[in-house]
Design a protein around this motif. Structure first.
Motif, PDB file in Angstrom:
ATOM      1  N   ILE A  37       0.847  -1.186   0.000  1.00  0.00           N
ATOM      2  CA  ILE A  37       0.000   0.000   0.000  1.00  0.00           C
ATOM      3  C   ILE A  37       0.888   1.243   0.000  1.00  0.00           C
ATOM      4  CG2 ILE A  37      -1.953  -1.154   1.077  1.00  0.00           C
ATOM      5  CD1 ILE A  37      -1.220   0.180   3.687  1.00  0.00           C
TER       6      ILE A  37
ATOM      7  N   GLN B 247      -3.674   3.169  -6.302  1.00  0.00           N
ATOM      8  CA  GLN B 247      -4.403   2.666  -5.144  1.00  0.00           C
ATOM      9  C   GLN B 247      -5.783   3.301  -5.130  1.00  0.00           C
ATOM     10  OE1 GLN B 247      -2.490   2.232  -1.171  1.00  0.00           O
ATOM     11  NE2 GLN B 247      -3.894   3.878  -0.615  1.00  0.00           N
TER      12      GLN B 247
ATOM     13  N   LEU C 297      -8.739  -1.281   0.156  1.00  0.00           N
ATOM     14  CA  LEU C 297      -7.774  -0.707  -0.775  1.00  0.00           C
ATOM     15  C   LEU C 297      -7.501  -1.722  -1.870  1.00  0.00           C
ATOM     16  CD1 LEU C 297      -5.206   0.824   1.745  1.00  0.00           C
ATOM     17  CD2 LEU C 297      -7.102   1.961   0.586  1.00  0.00           C
TER      18      LEU C 297
ATOM     19  N   GLU D 276      -5.018  -2.342  -5.082  1.00  0.00           N
ATOM     20  CA  GLU D 276      -3.797  -1.903  -5.772  1.00  0.00           C
ATOM     21  C   GLU D 276      -3.862  -2.377  -7.216  1.00  0.00           C
ATOM     22  OE1 GLU D 276      -1.790   0.106  -4.120  1.00  0.00           O
ATOM     23  OE2 GLU D 276      -2.918  -0.226  -2.278  1.00  0.00           O
TER      24      GLU D 276
END
Length: 173
Positions: free
Chosen positions: A63, A93, A134, A136
């Protein structure tokens, strides 16, 4: 005799008018075709001659971190939409609910503006969760485009609004 001649002239005039009408229809057909070709090119390449990039979600990516402001100058992993240039790709992200999650529809690059535009899929009126997830993403440039050329990243959300997102300060270890 004069009547036959008059009939032939009238017949010729009608044929000429039909021919002009036919040419007019052909010209209109070509104009419509040209407009359709231009519209398909704009839709495919995102306008302004943007080039399409490849994209894929990658849970193995770290992250992103952002330097905090204020009393402590720490680097923190903060949820949000950020981007970070890597050697071979741009890491993106996206922050959102885990259901349904953020999905990308297309990614285009405008070399003149040095801007990467990420259009998110319109998922309709699907209920979302309140948690923060989150995701990615790897955004890979096409041949001839370098990651170092990207200076701005904009997200186009489902409602059509566009927002430039911040570049992260780094990646979590």
């Amino acid at each position: 005799m004069e009547d036959k001649h008059l009939y032939r002239e009238t017949q010729w005039d009608v044929s000429a008018e039909e021919s002009r009408a036919h040419h007019g229809l052909v010209a209109i057909g070509f104009a419509v075709l040209a407009v359709l070709v231009i519209a398909v090119c704009i839709w495919t390449f995102g306008g302004r001659g943007g080039t399409a990039w490849e994209f894929e979600a990658d849970d193995s990516l770290p992250i992103m971190t952002v330097r905090s402001t204020g009393g402590n100058a720490n680097t923190l992993a903060i949820p949000g939409d950020y981007w970070y240039p890597r050697d071979e790709f741009v890491q993106l992200q996206l922050s959102g609910g885990s259901i349904p999650g953020e999905e990308i529809e297309r990614v285009t690059f405008d070399a003149a503006l040095k801007t990467l535009t990420v259009k998110l899929k319109d998922q309709g009126d699907v209920p979302t969760t309140m948690d923060i997830a989150l995701t990615e993403w790897r955004l890979g440039p096409p041949s001839g485009v370098k990651v170092s050329e990207v200076e701005h990243v904009k997200i186009t959300y489902q409602d059509g609004s566009t927002n430039e997102i911040a570049k992260a300060d780094g990646l979590a270890e």
